[in-house]
Design a protein around this motif. Structure first.
Motif, short mmCIF file in Angstrom:
data_model
loop_
_atom_site.label_atom_id
_atom_site.label_comp_id
_atom_site.label_asym_id
_atom_site.label_seq_id
_atom_site.Cartn_x
_atom_site.Cartn_y
_atom_site.Cartn_z
N SER A 68 0.80 -1.21 0.21
CA SER A 68 0.02 -0.08 -0.15
C SER A 68 0.81 1.39 -0.02
O SER A 68 2.05 1.07 0.22
CB SER A 68 -0.96 -0.04 1.41
OG SER A 68 -1.75 -1.18 1.31
N GLU A 73 -3.31 3.66 1.32
CA GLU A 73 -4.10 3.07 0.22
C GLU A 73 -3.64 2.08 -0.44
O GLU A 73 -2.23 1.99 -0.91
CB GLU A 73 -4.05 4.60 -0.68
CG GLU A 73 -4.46 5.77 -0.52
CD GLU A 73 -6.12 5.88 -0.29
OE1 GLU A 73 -6.61 4.87 -1.18
OE2 GLU A 73 -6.83 6.54 0.07
N PRO A 74 -4.37 1.06 -0.86
CA PRO A 74 -4.12 -0.27 -1.29
C PRO A 74 -3.88 -0.01 -2.90
O PRO A 74 -4.46 -0.85 -3.63
CB PRO A 74 -5.34 -1.15 -0.99
CG PRO A 74 -6.30 -0.06 -0.97
CD PRO A 74 -6.07 0.93 -0.32
N SER A 75 -2.81 1.09 -3.37
CA SER A 75 -2.72 0.98 -4.80
C SER A 75 -1.29 1.79 -4.98
O SER A 75 -0.83 2.43 -3.93
CB SER A 75 -3.78 1.85 -5.46
OG SER A 75 -3.38 2.19 -6.59
N ASN A 107 -4.31 -5.93 -0.35
CA ASN A 107 -5.36 -6.42 -1.46
C ASN A 107 -5.26 -7.90 -1.46
O ASN A 107 -6.67 -8.37 -1.64
CB ASN A 107 -4.59 -5.99 -2.87
CG ASN A 107 -4.97 -4.83 -3.41
OD1 ASN A 107 -6.12 -4.26 -2.97
ND2 ASN A 107 -3.99 -4.23 -4.21
#
Length: 234
Positions: free
Chosen positions: A71, A81-83, A96
């Motif tokens: 993340s 944020e998992p992105s 994720n």
């Protein structure tokens, strides 16, 4: 293999066990990988690190390996944020996979732990590896590497090696996991690796199987003959 870890509960993977600050501080910063270009190495002299190299975690992001494993810390919102599409420090937390079910790893591990726990009759620990590439049925592959019962505290014992003489020790090792005592061992079979011949062993196995089958056939013939004699007498 970066000598870091994360805390997660398979039966409740969304449970927050660490603060964001602790996750950032404890996040994996590097990893080890097999160096396929390294041809000249010595396992005897260099040990387990002979054929591996250490890389920064950014190298894993370049080849796409980090896609579902990390993340990004969002400073403005003070959250992870998992992105990897946004800027910020990378935090390896497998969100994720564990938290947002990209694949049902947590549920799978929870089921396996329950099955093995019931089979062994005690809490167990497992080591596993996950290949995210599409394998059979176009799905990722989970490999179980090791399953063993957790050592109970009542089995822990303190050992002072100075209390033992070399001639009294049957087997010793410089590496081990945990301490314990097993009182059910009755026989110990030792095979000299310098005299052990795998080819002869295969031949012996085949000969043993053949001998066993011949014995079973002979016994069957004897039973058949005896039945025939009894029938003729009647």
């Amino acid at each position: 293999m970066g000598k870091r870890h994360i805390d997660s509960a398979p039966n409740n993977p969304k449970l927050q066990l660490e603060s964001i600050q602790d996750k950032i501080k404890d996040s994996q910063k590097y990893f080890y990988a097999l160096d396929l270009e390294k041809q000249d190495f010595s396992l005897t002299d260099e040990g387990e690190v002979a054929a591996i190299s250490k890389y920064d975690i950014s190298e894993a992001e370049k080849d796409g390996t980090l896609k579902h494993c990390a993340s990004v810390f969002d400073y403005s919102n003070d959250r992870l944020e998992p992105s990897l599409t946004v800027k910020g420090p990378r935090v390896v937390d497998f969100a994720n996979i564990l938290k947002y079910d990209h694949i049902p790893l947590a549920k799978t591990l929870d089921i396996l732990l329950d099955i093995f726990n019931q089979t062994v009759g005690s809490p167990i620990e497992i080591e596993f590896a996950l290949d995210m590439n599409k394998g059979r049925h176009e799905l990722p592959t989970l490999y179980l590497l090791q399953i063993k019962p957790l050592i109970r505290r009542e089995m822990d014992i303190d050992i002072n090696l100075d209390d033992f003489k070399d001639e009294e020790i049957l087997l010793t090792s410089t590496k081990g996991m945990g301490n314990g005592k097993i009182t059910t061992i009755q026989d110990v079979i030792y095979v000299d690796e310098n005299k052990f011949d795998k080819i002869k062993n295969r031949r012996y196995r085949k000969r043993s199987i053949r001998t066993k089958r011949d014995t079973q056939r002979t016994r069957q013939r004897v039973r058949t003959y005896r039945s025939w004699k009894v029938g003729n007498k009647g």
